[in-house]
Write a protein that holds these residues in place. Structure first.
Motif, PDB file in Angstrom:
ATOM      1  N   UNK A 133      -3.458   1.982  -3.051  1.00 27.97           N
ATOM      2  CA  UNK A 133      -3.436   1.477  -1.684  1.00 27.97           C
ATOM      3  C   UNK A 133      -3.162   2.593  -0.681  1.00 27.97           C
ATOM      4  N   UNK A 134      -2.462   3.627  -1.129  1.00 26.00           N
ATOM      5  CA  UNK A 134      -2.133   4.731  -0.239  1.00 26.00           C
ATOM      6  C   UNK A 134      -3.172   5.828  -0.184  1.00 26.00           C
ATOM      7  N   UNK A 135      -4.169   5.784  -1.078  1.00 28.52           N
ATOM      8  CA  UNK A 135      -5.187   6.836  -1.096  1.00 28.52           C
ATOM      9  C   UNK A 135      -6.435   6.358  -0.366  1.00 28.52           C
ATOM     10  N   UNK A 193       7.434  -2.906  -5.248  1.00 34.50           N
ATOM     11  CA  UNK A 193       6.743  -1.714  -4.740  1.00 34.50           C
ATOM     12  C   UNK A 193       5.364  -2.063  -4.187  1.00 34.50           C
ATOM     13  N   UNK A 194       4.611  -2.854  -4.940  1.00 30.96           N
ATOM     14  CA  UNK A 194       3.276  -3.231  -4.477  1.00 30.96           C
ATOM     15  C   UNK A 194       3.348  -4.196  -3.304  1.00 30.96           C
ATOM     16  N   UNK A 195       4.295  -5.125  -3.343  1.00 33.09           N
ATOM     17  CA  UNK A 195       4.433  -6.055  -2.227  1.00 33.09           C
ATOM     18  C   UNK A 195       4.767  -5.328  -0.927  1.00 33.09           C
ATOM     19  N   UNK A 196       5.667  -4.339  -1.017  1.00 32.25           N
ATOM     20  CA  UNK A 196       6.031  -3.566   0.173  1.00 32.25           C
ATOM     21  C   UNK A 196       4.819  -2.813   0.719  1.00 32.25           C
ATOM     22  N   UNK A 197       4.005  -2.273  -0.191  1.00 32.55           N
ATOM     23  CA  UNK A 197       2.815  -1.536   0.236  1.00 32.55           C
ATOM     24  C   UNK A 197       1.815  -2.468   0.926  1.00 32.55           C
TER      25      UNK A 197
END
Length: 364
Positions: free
Chosen positions: A269-271, A70-74
């Motif tokens: 990372x998304x905020x 999940x974090x790698x994809x982000x």
């Protein structure tokens, strides 16, 4: 009992004093303590992150997803790179440890700035490598290049913005330097504070995909401990050519990042709104330090980070002033261990900064 001889000349890293220690030692109430020593985000953590982590606390009994997908994809989406270009560490300093153990050995030379992040030297000494330093306080890539030609180091560390001074290089300067370095020399671009620098000056921005595509001997390091407000979660990362990442994975222990930390970093990372607000408020408050320093005739180093370094004059003593502040519940970083008569102060909230000015004026 005998230990590894390489440990004999290593000084233990001095982290900023925790609030709990000051409570015990000085009997000060926690509410009366202000910690401006460790460059944490004074605005806390994104509410989206808090909600996301709260929703999965029941998973603490389970090992984390070791693929960290999940974090790698982000991160892959953020930097427009592939998953195999990324390694996740328990803070970016763990990735630094991997890099040194992967590339250096007894007798290797490692080049770094005269004043920079202490863990570069500590990890270098783990493997018996020789540390080579430039002369200038701030990064001077001409000096780096002259020492590179003379010493032929295995690894070069460029910390931009630099900790603990706060200075930063333009991206063009870095690219011009890298063009002159041979492909077998590993160059580490430690960009832990770059989220701050690019807001202050767009010339500091490093396009990660371009960097690792053009230079297969370079690794870019980032962290969630600063602008993203996740210092307590310990998540950092490295982005590089897949061949470098493959070697680093041979040193990575299983489950080196917790389940809650992975979730926190992925959501953080998304905020982008939280990060932008934190950085904007940081530089608004930094102006107060610049004005204060001018009024008190204190030299400062132009900072592109969430901290500022106050360089004291010969009649002032950084250790004495830091201790006097500590006894009043104000925690700052004494830089005497870096051979600087200076204190590093994290840019806090408006209230925290006002408290610092109120106290430090008594001891200058």
């Amino acid at each position: 009992m005998k230990f590894n001889k390489n440990l004999e000349n290593i000084k233990t890293y001095e982290a900023g004093k925790p609030i709990e220690l000051v409570v015990r030692e000085y009997g000060i109430e926690p509410k009366d303590i202000v910690k401006l020593a460790s460059n944490e985000n004074p605005y806390g953590t994104s509410l989206k992150v808090i909600e996301a982590v709260s929703a999965i606390v029941s998973k603490m009994a389970l090992y984390p997803d070791d693929s960290m997908i999940k974090l790698k994809k982000a991160l892959s989406a953020r930097f427009d790179v592939k998953d195999e270009n990324i390694i996740i560490g328990s803070g970016s300093d763990q990735v630094i440890e991997f890099l040194i153990h992967a590339k250096a050995h007894e007798g290797s030379k490692i080049l770094m700035n005269s004043i920079t992040f202490a863990m570069y030297e500590i990890y270098s000494k783990h493997v018996g490598a020789e540390v080579i330093r430039t002369a200038s306080q701030e990064h001077n890539l001409d000096e780096f290049y002259e020492l590179y030609k003379k010493e032929k180091p295995e690894i070069i560390f460029i910390c931009t913005p630099n900790n603990p001074t706060g200075d930063a290089l333009d991206a063009d300067e870095i690219y011009n330097f890298l063009n002159k370095i041979d492909s077998d020399t590993l160059v580490v671009i430690d960009a832990a504070y770059l989220e701050y620098a690019v807001i202050k000056d767009s010339k500091k921005k490093i396009v990660v995909k371009n960097l690792i595509t053009k230079f297969d001997n370079v690794i870019y390091l980032g962290t969630f401990s600063k602008a993203y407000g996740l210092g307590g979660m310990r998540v950092g990362y490295g982005v590089a050519d897949a061949k470098i990442i493959k070697e680093l994975y041979k040193l990575r222990p299983p489950f080196n990042i917790t389940t809650l930390s992975l979730e926190a970093a992925s959501v953080a990372l998304g905020d982008e709104e939280f990060v932008q607000k934190s950085v904007t408020l940081n530089f608004e408050q930094m102006k107060r330090y610049e004005e204060f320093a001018k009024e008190q005739k204190i030299d400062i180093i132009n900072s592109y980070t969430n901290f500022i370094t106050l360089c004291l004059n010969s009649s002032q003593n950084s250790t004495k002033i830091s201790n006097q502040l500590l006894q009043k519940g104000m925690i700052v970083r004494d830089l005497s261990s870096y051979n600087m008569n200076a204190i590093r102060v994290t840019i806090g909230t408006q209230e925290q900064n006002s408290r610092f000015f109120e106290l430090v004026i008594q001891f200058l």
